[in-house]
Design a protein around this motif. Sequence first.
Motif, PDB file in Angstrom:
ATOM      1  N   ASP A   6       0.793  -1.233   0.000  1.00  0.00           N
ATOM      2  CA  ASP A   6       0.000   0.000   0.000  1.00  0.00           C
ATOM      3  C   ASP A   6       0.823   1.280   0.000  1.00  0.00           C
ATOM      4  N   HIS A   7       2.086   1.212   0.463  1.00  0.00           N
ATOM      5  CA  HIS A   7       2.858   2.435   0.656  1.00  0.00           C
ATOM      6  C   HIS A   7       4.231   2.450   0.003  1.00  0.00           C
ATOM      7  N   ASN A   8       4.692   1.312  -0.496  1.00  0.00           N
ATOM      8  CA  ASN A   8       6.073   1.270  -0.987  1.00  0.00           C
ATOM      9  C   ASN A   8       6.201   0.458  -2.278  1.00  0.00           C
ATOM     10  N   GLN A   9       5.171   0.535  -3.103  1.00  0.00           N
ATOM     11  CA  GLN A   9       5.175  -0.123  -4.420  1.00  0.00           C
ATOM     12  C   GLN A   9       5.490  -1.610  -4.336  1.00  0.00           C
ATOM     13  N   GLY A  10       5.056  -2.245  -3.246  1.00  0.00           N
ATOM     14  CA  GLY A  10       5.252  -3.674  -3.086  1.00  0.00           C
ATOM     15  C   GLY A  10       6.639  -4.086  -2.637  1.00  0.00           C
ATOM     16  N   ASN A  11       7.438  -3.122  -2.209  1.00  0.00           N
ATOM     17  CA  ASN A  11       8.807  -3.419  -1.785  1.00  0.00           C
ATOM     18  C   ASN A  11       8.947  -3.329  -0.272  1.00  0.00           C
ATOM     19  N   PRO A  12       9.726  -4.238   0.311  1.00  0.00           N
ATOM     20  CA  PRO A  12       9.998  -4.134   1.749  1.00  0.00           C
ATOM     21  C   PRO A  12      10.775  -2.857   2.073  1.00  0.00           C
ATOM     22  N   SER A  13      10.621  -2.397   3.294  1.00  0.00           N
ATOM     23  CA  SER A  13      11.362  -1.221   3.752  1.00  0.00           C
ATOM     24  C   SER A  13      12.781  -1.619   4.136  1.00  0.00           C
ATOM     25  N   ASP A  14      13.736  -0.798   3.749  1.00  0.00           N
ATOM     26  CA  ASP A  14      15.132  -1.019   4.139  1.00  0.00           C
ATOM     27  C   ASP A  14      15.332  -0.830   5.641  1.00  0.00           C
TER      28      ASP A  14
ATOM     29  N   SER B 282      14.253  -5.301   9.713  1.00  0.00           N
ATOM     30  CA  SER B 282      15.323  -6.285   9.842  1.00  0.00           C
ATOM     31  C   SER B 282      15.448  -7.064   8.541  1.00  0.00           C
ATOM     32  N   ILE B 283      16.607  -7.643   8.306  1.00  0.00           N
ATOM     33  CA  ILE B 283      16.808  -8.402   7.075  1.00  0.00           C
ATOM     34  C   ILE B 283      15.852  -9.590   7.024  1.00  0.00           C
ATOM     35  N   ASP B 284      15.556 -10.206   8.147  1.00  0.00           N
ATOM     36  CA  ASP B 284      14.611 -11.322   8.156  1.00  0.00           C
ATOM     37  C   ASP B 284      13.222 -10.870   7.709  1.00  0.00           C
ATOM     38  N   GLU B 285      12.791  -9.720   8.199  1.00  0.00           N
ATOM     39  CA  GLU B 285      11.487  -9.184   7.792  1.00  0.00           C
ATOM     40  C   GLU B 285      11.488  -8.819   6.313  1.00  0.00           C
ATOM     41  N   GLN B 286      12.552  -8.193   5.851  1.00  0.00           N
ATOM     42  CA  GLN B 286      12.648  -7.850   4.433  1.00  0.00           C
ATOM     43  C   GLN B 286      12.556  -9.093   3.555  1.00  0.00           C
ATOM     44  N   LEU B 287      13.295 -10.138   3.939  1.00  0.00           N
ATOM     45  CA  LEU B 287      13.299 -11.365   3.150  1.00  0.00           C
ATOM     46  C   LEU B 287      11.927 -12.024   3.165  1.00  0.00           C
ATOM     47  N   ALA B 288      11.289 -12.074   4.323  1.00  0.00           N
ATOM     48  CA  ALA B 288       9.959 -12.686   4.414  1.00  0.00           C
ATOM     49  C   ALA B 288       8.961 -11.962   3.524  1.00  0.00           C
ATOM     50  N   VAL B 289       8.949 -10.639   3.582  1.00  0.00           N
ATOM     51  CA  VAL B 289       8.018  -9.860   2.763  1.00  0.00           C
ATOM     52  C   VAL B 289       8.343 -10.028   1.276  1.00  0.00           C
TER      53      VAL B 289
ATOM     54  N   HIS C 120      14.206  -7.425  -4.921  1.00  0.00           N
ATOM     55  CA  HIS C 120      14.649  -7.046  -3.575  1.00  0.00           C
ATOM     56  C   HIS C 120      15.603  -8.099  -3.022  1.00  0.00           C
ATOM     57  N   LEU C 121      15.304  -9.363  -3.263  1.00  0.00           N
ATOM     58  CA  LEU C 121      16.206 -10.422  -2.799  1.00  0.00           C
ATOM     59  C   LEU C 121      17.594 -10.229  -3.383  1.00  0.00           C
ATOM     60  N   GLU C 122      17.653  -9.949  -4.669  1.00  0.00           N
ATOM     61  CA  GLU C 122      18.946  -9.720  -5.325  1.00  0.00           C
ATOM     62  C   GLU C 122      19.638  -8.490  -4.754  1.00  0.00           C
ATOM     63  N   THR C 123      18.869  -7.436  -4.499  1.00  0.00           N
ATOM     64  CA  THR C 123      19.433  -6.200  -3.963  1.00  0.00           C
ATOM     65  C   THR C 123      20.110  -6.428  -2.615  1.00  0.00           C
ATOM     66  N   VAL C 124      19.509  -7.272  -1.782  1.00  0.00           N
ATOM     67  CA  VAL C 124      20.091  -7.529  -0.464  1.00  0.00           C
ATOM     68  C   VAL C 124      21.027  -8.738  -0.471  1.00  0.00           C
ATOM     69  N   GLY C 125      21.265  -9.306  -1.651  1.00  0.00           N
ATOM     70  CA  GLY C 125      22.276 -10.340  -1.811  1.00  0.00           C
ATOM     71  C   GLY C 125      21.852 -11.756  -1.459  1.00  0.00           C
ATOM     72  N   TYR C 126      20.575 -12.060  -1.637  1.00  0.00           N
ATOM     73  CA  TYR C 126      20.071 -13.396  -1.336  1.00  0.00           C
ATOM     74  C   TYR C 126      19.431 -14.018  -2.569  1.00  0.00           C
ATOM     75  N   THR C 127      19.646 -15.310  -2.738  1.00  0.00           N
ATOM     76  CA  THR C 127      18.880 -16.064  -3.726  1.00  0.00           C
ATOM     77  C   THR C 127      17.549 -16.429  -3.078  1.00  0.00           C
ATOM     78  N   PHE C 128      16.632 -16.915  -3.868  1.00  0.00           N
ATOM     79  CA  PHE C 128      15.347 -17.364  -3.343  1.00  0.00           C
ATOM     80  C   PHE C 128      15.566 -18.454  -2.291  1.00  0.00           C
ATOM     81  N   GLU C 129      16.444 -19.383  -2.594  1.00  0.00           N
ATOM     82  CA  GLU C 129      16.707 -20.498  -1.692  1.00  0.00           C
ATOM     83  C   GLU C 129      17.353 -20.034  -0.391  1.00  0.00           C
ATOM     84  N   GLN C 130      18.322 -19.135  -0.486  1.00  0.00           N
ATOM     85  CA  GLN C 130      18.984 -18.619   0.717  1.00  0.00           C
ATOM     86  C   GLN C 130      17.986 -17.851   1.594  1.00  0.00           C
ATOM     87  N   ALA C 131      17.147 -17.048   0.950  1.00  0.00           N
ATOM     88  CA  ALA C 131      16.143 -16.286   1.698  1.00  0.00           C
ATOM     89  C   ALA C 131      15.152 -17.223   2.375  1.00  0.00           C
TER      90      ALA C 131
END
Length: 85
Positions: free
Chosen positions: A15-23, A26-33, A42-53
Amino acid sequence: MHINEITERCRWARDHNQGNPSDEWSIDEQLAVALVLRDRNHLETVGYTFEQATDRVCQAAGLNALEFTGWLNDIRKTLENEQRG
């Protein structure tokens, strides 16, 4: 990490960030969202593959792979139902 908390963060991102997690989350919250909202950029931006996340979120939420799939699907269904009105 509780399912209700991540659901709320997903709503905020949608609703507020074009479907992107907030920086600011926490990294766990970002990855979950990002996983719930299928935000591979976003996963690529924070350096995680789908599997790693997935592995990290499962560990943070105390879920096994089967539980995690249900967790994702439950949040997605809740969000989809809200958008349908």
